[in-house]
Design an enzyme around this catalytic site. Structure first.
Site, PDB file in Angstrom:
ATOM      1  N   GLY A  52      39.819  33.294  41.620  1.00  0.00           N
ATOM      2  CA  GLY A  52      40.821  33.891  40.270  1.00  0.00           C
ATOM      3  C   GLY A  52      41.388  32.718  39.810  1.00  0.00           C
ATOM      4  CB  ALA A  53      41.758  31.573  36.452  1.00  0.00           C
ATOM      5  CD  GLN A 206      33.989  38.296  41.962  1.00  0.00           C
ATOM      6  OE1 GLN A 206      32.882  39.040  41.916  1.00  0.00           O
ATOM      7  NE2 GLN A 206      33.950  36.890  41.698  1.00  0.00           N
ATOM      8  CG  ASP A 247      37.804  32.601  34.848  1.00  0.00           C
ATOM      9  OD1 ASP A 247      37.625  33.483  34.892  1.00  0.00           O
ATOM     10  OD2 ASP A 247      38.175  32.057  36.163  1.00  0.00           O
ATOM     11  CG  ASN A 257      36.742  37.102  32.730  1.00  0.00           C
ATOM     12  OD1 ASN A 257      37.654  36.679  33.211  1.00  0.00           O
ATOM     13  ND2 ASN A 257      36.575  38.355  32.884  1.00  0.00           N
ATOM     14  CE  LYS A 258      33.491  36.228  38.381  1.00  0.00           C
ATOM     15  NZ  LYS A 258      33.032  34.761  38.718  1.00  0.00           N
TER      16      LYS A 258
END
Ligand SMILES: CSC[C@H]1O[C@H](OP(=O)(O)O)[C@H](O)[C@@H]1O
Length: 355
Positions: A52-53, A206, A247, A257-258
């Protein structure tokens, strides 16, 4: 036996060690990893013990504290900062946190002319890491309110809010409370949330493992779905907002992002769902002009072909496993940060908040 979520902390500083809740084995096992050195922290970030950033930035800050041994030369200390900074490439929070700790070291050197770690410097580093941690929690709660207010302002009044989220952006991915999941928590606290559609978020799951755990512990209503069903749920009119984390957000508002976030943004635009990115200013990288410049992390084949202990693909299968993608600002309706909300993000609007 699962513990209650409120009994566990993802990241905690014991005064001597960094204690990390091992997110590789959640939710079926509550296991902690104790980090005594900067190398331990870098490995924990690389292995996604902590992920997680914001969470990896906070952990890296404590890693700097662990690297700072009284009497050690500052040149040696800087080697540890470089190692921590390189632990994962995409989330800018890692480099942001390291830069903030380094700035403190530079001020100390300038004022004291010391070239080694002193007790005074060590104390300042501990205080700075704790401040970074606490500031993140405060920022998340602020963003939770901002995001809730924006969403309620668009409420047609006909029903409570139905949201879709991707990956995990909760207390496990941050210093606490969460970014996108913080907005969802704020909506739930205001009794304005009908339901959360949680994407499993292949391949690391996640969503299925971490977001589902956080929401179930707090009895927030959610439904778990496969990533590839997102279009179906939007087409059958079950989603008002797609809310995700980030992120790295570049100067023009492009957002890494993811993996899967980009396709969600395209689907949301096609189906008339609003798309919100929620991230603290430590995730903004104004030094990068556009998302094309963001380094996308690719992780090991095993994360994709292994289901538990079983390899589901034929031997020697060629695998591609990028774990982030970039959503262009043009597909983002709202970026929520603790400094404020940017509607229809652009370079000019980002510069107003971050320059
Ligand atoms: C608030 S967490 C931000 C971001 O980090 C996650 O990536 P990972 O689980 O690989 O560390 C995901 O992209 C979240 O949206």
């Amino acid at each position: 036996m699962q513990s209650s979520f409120s009994e566990v902390e993802a990241i905690s500083w014991t005064g001597e060690q960094l204690k990390l809740l091992d997110q590789q084995v959640l939710p079926n096992q509550i296991r902690y990893v104790l980090c005594s050195t900067a190398e331990d922290v870098a490995l924990a970030i690389q292995q996604m013990v902590v992920r997680g950033a914001p969470a990896i930035g906070i952990s890296a800050a404590y890693g700097v504290v662990l690297a700072a041994t009284i009497g050690q030369t500052l040149n040696t200390l800087m080697t540890s900062l470089d190692m921590l900074s390189a632990a994962r490439p995409t989330a800018v929070n890692l480099r942001w946190a390291i830069a903030r700790m380094k700035a403190l070291i530079d001020v100390h050197v300038t004022s004291s002319k010391e070239q080694q770690v002193t007790a005074s410097l060590k104390e300042k580093l501990i205080a700075e890491a704790i401040a970074i941690h606490q500031e993140d929690i405060t920022a998340n709660k602020t963003m939770g309110q901002y995001g809730k207010q924006v969403i309620l302002a668009t409420l047609s009044g006909s029903h409570k809010i139905r949201v879709m989220t991707h990956c995990n952006t909760g207390a496990l991915a941050t210093g606490g409370y969460g970014t996108a999941l913080g907005v969802i928590r704020a909506l739930a606290e205001a009794d304005e949330l009908q339901q959360v559609w949680v994407n499993e978020t292949r391949p690391w799951l996640q969503g299925a493992r971490l977001t589902a755990w956080e929401l179930s512990q707090e009895k927030i209503p959610f439904v778990l779905g496969v990533d590839s069903a997102a279009a179906y749920h939007m087409a059958t009119n079950k989603i008002d907002w797609v809310i995700v984390g980030a992120d790295r957000i570049t100067a023009n508002g492009d957002t890494a992002n993811k993996i899967g976030t980009y396709s969600l943004a395209i689907l949301a635009r096609h189906h008339g769902c609003k798309f919100m990115v929620v991230a603290p200013s430590s995730t903004v990288d104004m030094e990068l002009a556009t998302g094309n410049e963001i380094e996308i992390e690719c992780r090991g084949n095993h994360e994709l072909v292994m289901l538990g202990e079983k390899n589901v693909a034929p031997e020697n299968t060629v695998v591609s496993n990028p774990v982030f993608d970039v959503t262009p600002a043009s597909l983002i309706d709202m970026i929520v940060t603790e400094r404020g909300v940017i509607e229809n993000p652009s370079l000019a609007k980002m510069q107003q908040l971050f320059c």
